[in-house]
Design a protein around this motif. Structure first.
Motif, mmCIF file in Angstrom:
data_model
loop_
_atom_site.group_PDB
_atom_site.id
_atom_site.type_symbol
_atom_site.label_atom_id
_atom_site.label_comp_id
_atom_site.label_asym_id
_atom_site.label_seq_id
_atom_site.Cartn_x
_atom_site.Cartn_y
_atom_site.Cartn_z
ATOM 1 N N LYS A 177 3.683 1.656 13.790
ATOM 2 C CA LYS A 177 4.751 2.294 13.004
ATOM 3 C C LYS A 177 4.607 2.078 11.501
ATOM 4 O O LYS A 177 5.364 2.637 10.721
ATOM 5 C CB LYS A 177 6.113 1.733 13.437
ATOM 6 N N SER A 178 3.647 1.232 11.074
ATOM 7 C CA SER A 178 3.505 0.984 9.634
ATOM 8 C C SER A 178 2.041 1.041 9.228
ATOM 9 O O SER A 178 1.138 0.787 10.030
ATOM 10 C CB SER A 178 4.101 -0.372 9.255
ATOM 11 N N LEU A 179 1.835 1.379 7.953
ATOM 12 C CA LEU A 179 0.491 1.519 7.394
ATOM 13 C C LEU A 179 0.478 0.992 5.974
ATOM 14 O O LEU A 179 1.374 1.296 5.183
ATOM 15 C CB LEU A 179 0.075 2.997 7.399
ATOM 16 N N ALA A 180 -0.543 0.198 5.663
ATOM 17 C CA ALA A 180 -0.801 -0.224 4.286
ATOM 18 C C ALA A 180 -2.195 0.285 3.921
ATOM 19 O O ALA A 180 -3.118 0.230 4.743
ATOM 20 C CB ALA A 180 -0.737 -1.736 4.147
ATOM 21 N N VAL A 181 -2.329 0.798 2.707
ATOM 22 C CA VAL A 181 -3.613 1.282 2.218
ATOM 23 C C VAL A 181 -3.991 0.437 1.010
ATOM 24 O O VAL A 181 -3.283 0.427 0.003
ATOM 25 C CB VAL A 181 -3.540 2.780 1.821
ATOM 26 N N TYR A 182 -5.105 -0.276 1.135
ATOM 27 C CA TYR A 182 -5.597 -1.132 0.055
ATOM 28 C C TYR A 182 -6.767 -0.429 -0.626
ATOM 29 O O TYR A 182 -7.574 0.234 0.020
ATOM 30 C CB TYR A 182 -6.029 -2.488 0.602
ATOM 31 N N SER B 16 -2.338 -3.943 -5.983
ATOM 32 C CA SER B 16 -1.249 -3.089 -5.530
ATOM 33 C C SER B 16 -1.693 -2.141 -4.420
ATOM 34 O O SER B 16 -2.472 -1.219 -4.648
ATOM 35 C CB SER B 16 -0.719 -2.291 -6.729
ATOM 36 N N ALA B 17 -1.182 -2.375 -3.212
ATOM 37 C CA ALA B 17 -1.460 -1.499 -2.078
ATOM 38 C C ALA B 17 -0.439 -0.374 -2.043
ATOM 39 O O ALA B 17 0.606 -0.433 -2.684
ATOM 40 C CB ALA B 17 -1.403 -2.285 -0.772
ATOM 41 N N ALA B 18 -0.746 0.655 -1.255
ATOM 42 C CA ALA B 18 0.195 1.748 -1.005
ATOM 43 C C ALA B 18 0.732 1.578 0.408
ATOM 44 O O ALA B 18 0.047 1.048 1.285
ATOM 45 C CB ALA B 18 -0.507 3.090 -1.156
ATOM 46 N N HIS B 19 1.954 2.023 0.617
ATOM 47 C CA HIS B 19 2.596 1.912 1.932
ATOM 48 C C HIS B 19 3.187 3.267 2.323
ATOM 49 O O HIS B 19 4.403 3.438 2.338
ATOM 50 C CB HIS B 19 3.677 0.819 1.900
ATOM 51 N N PRO B 20 2.285 4.233 2.640
ATOM 52 C CA PRO B 20 2.800 5.555 3.003
ATOM 53 C C PRO B 20 3.531 5.529 4.337
ATOM 54 O O PRO B 20 3.221 4.717 5.212
ATOM 55 C CB PRO B 20 1.538 6.414 3.087
ATOM 56 N N SER B 21 4.487 6.419 4.479
ATOM 57 C CA SER B 21 5.238 6.533 5.735
ATOM 58 C C SER B 21 4.363 7.161 6.802
ATOM 59 O O SER B 21 3.536 8.029 6.515
ATOM 60 C CB SER B 21 6.460 7.422 5.544
ATOM 61 N N LEU B 22 4.578 6.733 8.033
ATOM 62 C CA LEU B 22 3.949 7.353 9.186
ATOM 63 C C LEU B 22 4.980 8.257 9.851
ATOM 64 O O LEU B 22 6.176 8.108 9.612
ATOM 65 C CB LEU B 22 3.470 6.287 10.175
ATOM 66 N N PRO B 23 4.537 9.179 10.706
ATOM 67 C CA PRO B 23 5.513 9.993 11.435
ATOM 68 C C PRO B 23 6.478 9.084 12.204
ATOM 69 O O PRO B 23 6.126 7.962 12.572
ATOM 70 C CB PRO B 23 4.650 10.804 12.400
ATOM 71 N N ALA B 24 7.681 9.574 12.465
ATOM 72 C CA ALA B 24 8.712 8.773 13.143
ATOM 73 C C ALA B 24 8.218 8.202 14.474
ATOM 74 O O ALA B 24 8.561 7.078 14.838
ATOM 75 C CB ALA B 24 9.963 9.617 13.359
ATOM 76 N N LYS B 25 7.385 8.968 15.174
ATOM 77 C CA LYS B 25 6.871 8.490 16.466
ATOM 78 C C LYS B 25 5.735 7.485 16.298
ATOM 79 O O LYS B 25 5.257 6.909 17.275
ATOM 80 C CB LYS B 25 6.431 9.665 17.335
ATOM 81 N N GLY B 26 5.274 7.280 15.061
ATOM 82 C CA GLY B 26 4.182 6.354 14.799
ATOM 83 C C GLY B 26 2.834 7.040 14.901
ATOM 84 O O GLY B 26 2.739 8.269 15.017
#
Length: 157
Positions: free
Chosen positions: A108-113, A125-135
């Motif tokens: 359900k979560s993603l970090a992009v380094y 500074s990483a990015a934390h884009p949203s994933l779809p609600a279902k993951g």
């Protein structure tokens, strides 16, 4: 002297470029219908100077302890350079299309380094884009492409 036009870099001459990272970009993670089981990462430069996308994104789904490998054949000939407002792309192969991947699960979560120009450059500074609600469903076949200047190049892997 008139501003250069057509090269996408007008108004940025004379400014030193910086490394792209979470604090000077906006990152969006979007599932793709084709190719199947892929996600497109789009990074847009929100800063006021050129930024460089070095290497490939180190993506971390959930609490993963390691980053997925890169698809070596996707390495571009040059570093991806983003003028303010421009975007760069990477494709994430989430799972095996034929079901051959193991340890499949939904995150359900993603970090992009982001990577620096040299291995010892700290990119804090990483990015934390949203994933779809279902993951996002991932398995052990998870891989990423190098950063690409065009979306077409990113999704060709």
């Amino acid at each position: 002297m008139p501003a250069a036009s057509g090269n996408g870099k007008s108004g940025t001459s004379g400014k030193k470029g910086v490394t792209c990272q979470g604090s000077n970009t906006k990152t969006v993670a979007a599932p793709l219908n084709r190719p199947v089981n892929h996600m497109l990462l789009t990074v847009t430069n929100t800063g006021s100077s050129i930024c460089y996308l070095y290497g490939y994104p180190a993506v971390r789904f959930g609490e993963a302890q390691s980053v997925p490998p890169v698809i070596e054949d996707s390495k571009p000939q040059a570093v991806v350079t983003l003028a303010p407002g421009e975007s760069g792309y990477s494709s994430v192969n989430l799972s095996a299309a034929d079901g051959s991947g193991t340890n499949g699960h939904t995150e359900k979560s993603l970090a992009v380094y982001f990577q620096g120009r040299t291995p010892d450059e700290d990119v804090p500074s990483a990015a934390h884009p949203s994933l779809p609600a279902k993951g996002a469903y991932i398995d052990d076949s998870l891989k990423v492409t190098y950063w690409q200047q065009s979306m077409d190049n990113a999704i060709s892997w």
